[in-house]
Design an enzyme around this catalytic site. Structure first.
Site, mmCIF file in Angstrom:
data_model
loop_
_atom_site.group_PDB
_atom_site.id
_atom_site.type_symbol
_atom_site.label_atom_id
_atom_site.label_comp_id
_atom_site.label_asym_id
_atom_site.label_seq_id
_atom_site.Cartn_x
_atom_site.Cartn_y
_atom_site.Cartn_z
ATOM 1 N N LYS A 204 0.903 -1.484 0.102
ATOM 2 C CA LYS A 204 -0.130 -0.226 -0.448
ATOM 3 C C LYS A 204 1.059 0.991 0.247
ATOM 4 O O LYS A 204 2.366 1.551 0.096
ATOM 5 C CB LYS A 204 -0.812 -0.006 1.054
ATOM 6 C CG LYS A 204 -2.314 -0.971 0.874
ATOM 7 C CD LYS A 204 -3.037 -1.006 2.035
ATOM 8 C CE LYS A 204 -4.480 -2.116 1.289
ATOM 9 N NZ LYS A 204 -5.652 -2.370 2.565
ATOM 10 N N ARG A 238 -3.921 -9.959 5.361
ATOM 11 C CA ARG A 238 -4.356 -9.896 3.975
ATOM 12 C C ARG A 238 -2.825 -9.378 2.650
ATOM 13 O O ARG A 238 -2.939 -8.033 2.856
ATOM 14 C CB ARG A 238 -5.090 -8.654 3.965
ATOM 15 C CG ARG A 238 -5.842 -9.694 1.954
ATOM 16 C CD ARG A 238 -7.522 -8.381 2.248
ATOM 17 N NE ARG A 238 -7.757 -8.153 0.632
ATOM 18 C CZ ARG A 238 -7.656 -7.343 -0.468
ATOM 19 N NH1 ARG A 238 -6.236 -6.741 0.190
ATOM 20 N NH2 ARG A 238 -7.511 -7.480 -1.395
HETATM 21 C C1 8Y7 Z 1 -8.286 -4.493 1.996
HETATM 22 C C2 8Y7 Z 1 -9.332 -5.052 1.720
HETATM 23 C C3 8Y7 Z 1 -8.695 -4.399 -0.017
HETATM 24 C C4 8Y7 Z 1 -8.201 -4.503 3.664
HETATM 25 C C5 8Y7 Z 1 -9.635 -6.066 4.290
HETATM 26 C C6 8Y7 Z 1 -5.516 -3.705 -1.500
HETATM 27 C C7 8Y7 Z 1 -10.400 -5.693 -0.680
HETATM 28 C C8 8Y7 Z 1 -6.636 -2.954 -1.406
HETATM 29 N N1 8Y7 Z 1 -7.852 -3.473 0.382
HETATM 30 N N2 8Y7 Z 1 -9.801 -6.278 2.212
HETATM 31 N N3 8Y7 Z 1 -9.550 -4.949 0.478
HETATM 32 N N4 8Y7 Z 1 -8.606 -4.942 4.323
HETATM 33 N N5 8Y7 Z 1 -10.175 -6.183 4.160
HETATM 34 O O1 8Y7 Z 1 -4.128 -2.721 -2.051
HETATM 35 O O2 8Y7 Z 1 -7.160 -3.206 3.661
HETATM 36 O O3 8Y7 Z 1 -5.317 -4.396 -1.789
HETATM 37 S S1 8Y7 Z 1 -7.904 -3.850 -1.686
#
Ligand code: 8Y7
Length: 266
Positions: A204, A238
């Protein structure tokens, strides 16, 4: 939790099958690399992203979930905010909902109650198209914690089982770099809510801001942030780079197992 990218595909030239095949390969690799959950999303939640229609989202994620259900034993999480996508994904074999809007869209709380699967409630200030324009908090970690506490209570009142709730501070979602860093430093406050904590920091922009690196070169920064998150009580991270993160977290776990829990309170 490994992030599986479902690329927009073209139905006219056979691209559809390429996408499903590629997804299956990505999933098999994540399994080998030590992932415990695969997160599949067909909607871009990047800052500035435009909305994706329900039918587009279904076309992207359902064939992939069906293919993965047969190809791997790993739990599959569906990253969506749309109730009909939640329902179709769980019927197709997904076993968890990851909702960046914390079940606030009309119909999604009811869907989660009916489906009775684990659900991740994420905090976001604003909406993806505009969320980075001027994020503002009294005190970011406490504000995020109150939102998550209230939202979890509303979900439980509506019929979601308390032990199927996971909370996520939404790193990068309507937060400045300073907000993100402060949340990571105070993640213990979220752990104190009593729900498992999930966090996504992988590649990020805050990590780019700190290291000066572009997206493809943020692996070390991502691992450092994941390590900090786990040391502060996150149970699920994640990530894009499953293999490297799993190795790092195995070392963290081996050490944490030897630390007296009371020492971590200081
Ligand atoms: C997150 C996410 C994304 C996060 C959860 C990316 C779908 C952006 N970020 N879901 N999703 N937490 N739970 O850079 O931080 O992966 S999308």
């Amino acid at each position: 939790m490994g992030i599986l990218n479902v690329t927009p595909d073209s139905f006219s030239d056979g691209g559809h099958f390429v996408a499903v095949d590629d997804a299956r390969r990505q999933a098999e690799r994540m399994l080998e690399d030590g992932a415990s959950i695969i997160d599949i999303g067909g909607e871009s939640t990047r800052p500035g992203a435009e909305d994706v229609s329900e039918s587009q989202e279904l076309d992207r994620v359902i064939p992939v979930i069906e293919a993965l259900r047969d190809a791997t034993a790993l739990p599959i999480s569906v990253d969506t905010s749309k109730p009909q996508v939640m329902r179709a994904a769980i019927s197709a074999g997904a076993t968890m909902i990851n909702d960046v809007l914390a079940l606030q869209e009309p119909g999604s709380l009811e869907a989660a109650v009916d489906l009775a699967v684990p659900v991740c409630l994420m905090h976001m200030q604003g909406r993806p198209r505009t969320m980075q324009e001027s994020p503002h908090y009294e005190a970011v970690t406490s504000d995020v914690a109150s939102f998550l506490r209230n939202r979890a209570e509303q979900c439980i009142e509506a019929g979601v089982a308390a032990d199927s709730i996971i909370v996520d501070p939404g790193f990068g979602f309507g937060k400045t770099h300073a907000h993100n860093v402060e949340m990571l430093a105070n993640l213990r406050q979220l752990r104190a809510l009593g729900y498992p904590v999930l966090i996504g920091v992988s590649r990020k922009s805050t990590l780019g801001e700190i290291t000066g690196r572009a997206v493809p070169d943020r692996l070390s920064g991502s691992i450092a942030a994941a390590v900090v998150a786990v040391m502060h009580g996150a149970q699920i991270v994640r990530v894009h780079d499953v293999r490297e993160t799993v190795d790092a977290l195995k070392v963290v776990s081996a050490v944490l197992d030897r630390i007296n829990i009371h020492e971590l309170d200081h």
